[in-house]
Scaffold this motif. Sequence first.
Motif, PDB file in Angstrom:
ATOM      1  N   LYS A 261       0.828  -1.204   0.000  1.00  0.00           N
ATOM      2  CA  LYS A 261       0.000   0.000   0.000  1.00  0.00           C
ATOM      3  C   LYS A 261       0.863   1.255   0.000  1.00  0.00           C
ATOM      4  CE  LYS A 261      -3.592   2.193   2.847  1.00  0.00           C
ATOM      5  NZ  LYS A 261      -4.385   2.063   4.103  1.00  0.00           N
ATOM      6  N   GLY A 262       0.500   2.218  -0.840  1.00  0.00           N
ATOM      7  CA  GLY A 262       1.253   3.462  -0.944  1.00  0.00           C
ATOM      8  C   GLY A 262       2.358   3.436  -1.974  1.00  0.00           C
TER       9      GLY A 262
ATOM     10  N   THR B 145       4.353   3.223  -5.629  1.00  0.00           N
ATOM     11  CA  THR B 145       4.206   3.815  -6.958  1.00  0.00           C
ATOM     12  C   THR B 145       4.528   2.767  -8.012  1.00  0.00           C
ATOM     13  OG1 THR B 145       4.763   6.052  -6.221  1.00  0.00           O
ATOM     14  CG2 THR B 145       5.104   5.552  -8.557  1.00  0.00           C
TER      15      THR B 145
ATOM     16  N   ILE C  67      -7.743   1.873  -9.389  1.00  0.00           N
ATOM     17  CA  ILE C  67      -7.481   2.677  -8.192  1.00  0.00           C
ATOM     18  C   ILE C  67      -8.720   3.458  -7.780  1.00  0.00           C
ATOM     19  CG2 ILE C  67      -6.156   4.649  -7.318  1.00  0.00           C
ATOM     20  CD1 ILE C  67      -3.791   3.631  -9.041  1.00  0.00           C
TER      21      ILE C  67
ATOM     22  N   GLY D   9     -10.902   2.462  -4.498  1.00  0.00           N
ATOM     23  CA  GLY D   9     -10.360   3.307  -3.450  1.00  0.00           C
ATOM     24  C   GLY D   9      -8.982   2.881  -2.973  1.00  0.00           C
TER      25      GLY D   9
ATOM     26  N   ASP E  70      -4.893   2.868  -2.358  1.00  0.00           N
ATOM     27  CA  ASP E  70      -3.839   3.833  -2.024  1.00  0.00           C
ATOM     28  C   ASP E  70      -2.558   3.462  -2.773  1.00  0.00           C
ATOM     29  OD1 ASP E  70      -2.174   5.718  -0.943  1.00  0.00           O
ATOM     30  OD2 ASP E  70      -2.076   4.802   1.055  1.00  0.00           O
TER      31      ASP E  70
ATOM     32  N   HIS F 207      -0.037   4.854  -6.343  1.00  0.00           N
ATOM     33  CA  HIS F 207       0.242   5.899  -7.325  1.00  0.00           C
ATOM     34  C   HIS F 207       0.626   5.211  -8.632  1.00  0.00           C
ATOM     35  CE1 HIS F 207       0.345   8.752  -3.972  1.00  0.00           C
ATOM     36  NE2 HIS F 207       1.046   7.829  -3.339  1.00  0.00           N
TER      37      HIS F 207
END
Length: 445
Positions: free
Chosen positions: A29-30, A32, A54, A58, A60, A62
């Motif tokens: 999670k988080g 890129t 995404i 929802g 998380d 990038h």
Amino acid sequence: MTKIVIIGGGSYSWGPTFMRDVFATPELKGSTIVLHDILQERVDLVHALGQKMIWDFGLDFHLEKTHSLDEALQGADFVILTITTGRLESMRPDLEIPAKYGIRQSVGDTTGPGGLARALRNIPVVAQIGRKVMEICPNALFLNYTNPMTVLTRTLAMQGVKVVGLCHEWIGVREKLALIFGTAPENIQAQIAGINHLIWVTDLYADGKRVWDEVPAIAGKILSGEIKVDEEDTSVFTDHAKVKSTLFQLYGALPAAGDRHIAEFFPHFINESTNWGADYDLKLTSIEDREALEAFAKMMIQSVLSCETDLKPFMEDVSTEAANKIIRAVVSGENYIGIMNLPNMGQVSNLPCDAVVETYGVINSMGAHATSYGEVPAGVQSILQKHISNQEMTIRSALAGDWELALQVLLNDPLSGRLTIPQARQLLYELLEANKQYLPLFFGT
């Protein structure tokens, strides 16, 4: 924050698969994800799908896209490679030119004339990618999914790239063994060693019980038709395990990849006397088969983006590929144990040092480490040694633009044994001419 770069991220099949698998991994999670591709339309479409994943769920994460390899690699922690130099158009002559000389190929991406041509196209490109990785992100873990797996992984390793070659063939074979032994795939354990698409099982356990002594009877029943593998699968990619079973009876070791791949390493299975593989229930993959798969994958992406197809089933169908599991293990400080292609540092003691071999191994925050296997059986060693020698010559030929080395590889290849030397020269000339735009070193440009 973890940065994962997918080179060839515009692939209509691999791009969505890798994104979905990473998105389904909570420990990432988080992160890129950067999609790198040289073709605008393809990367735009896959990027749009990723953004929809995404937004709709929802997540998380990038997501970025770029045509610049330098930009993509900046700060990369993990690099996944899935490219095809020249795409499907370049594979057509790989299959059609050898067929004029009586050489038919079931896959044509690893060995045989098609495997040679594909390697000569991909090696210089992958070598350039490797140089960029060493310049920009030398500590990144590089996960190679591109074929020919062995020669490309070896090319990257020669440059110092921290590379692991990953293939799903054993995963598929393990699933079939699990069905035969009435257990789950994760309850199948094996002793395995070889080279990509030609690994060999020499011991086997199911649910902790040694079942190796049952394999001879199983192989016999597969060949007699008493046991039917993939009976309901009528696709060109089906694997009825008759090639594997035949080789087990000859060598006392069980090849652990799909029959279509295994058959191309030998002269015995795809020729006039076997009805071009039909006697072993082999189907030869055409370019049209591959084009149909790609068209379907593209259509599915477009259907999801137009909201005609529900995205949820795809998001829930996490693949058995290893990439997200490896990244998760490294990030979490845990161990990933699985089948992998790595330079031979003694894990297979009777194969050449530094040659890329496929065995079990462990990946963690300290890197990738192969598990010691020992010696492969003498008959298997003889087969593997010949192909390893050809692979080493292929790399040297590709990096130097050496026609004569390429000819030696072709003449040494089992599928090409029917050719006279003049025929082999002409076949090689036609293959290289057909790929001229991708082979500047061979033409002094």
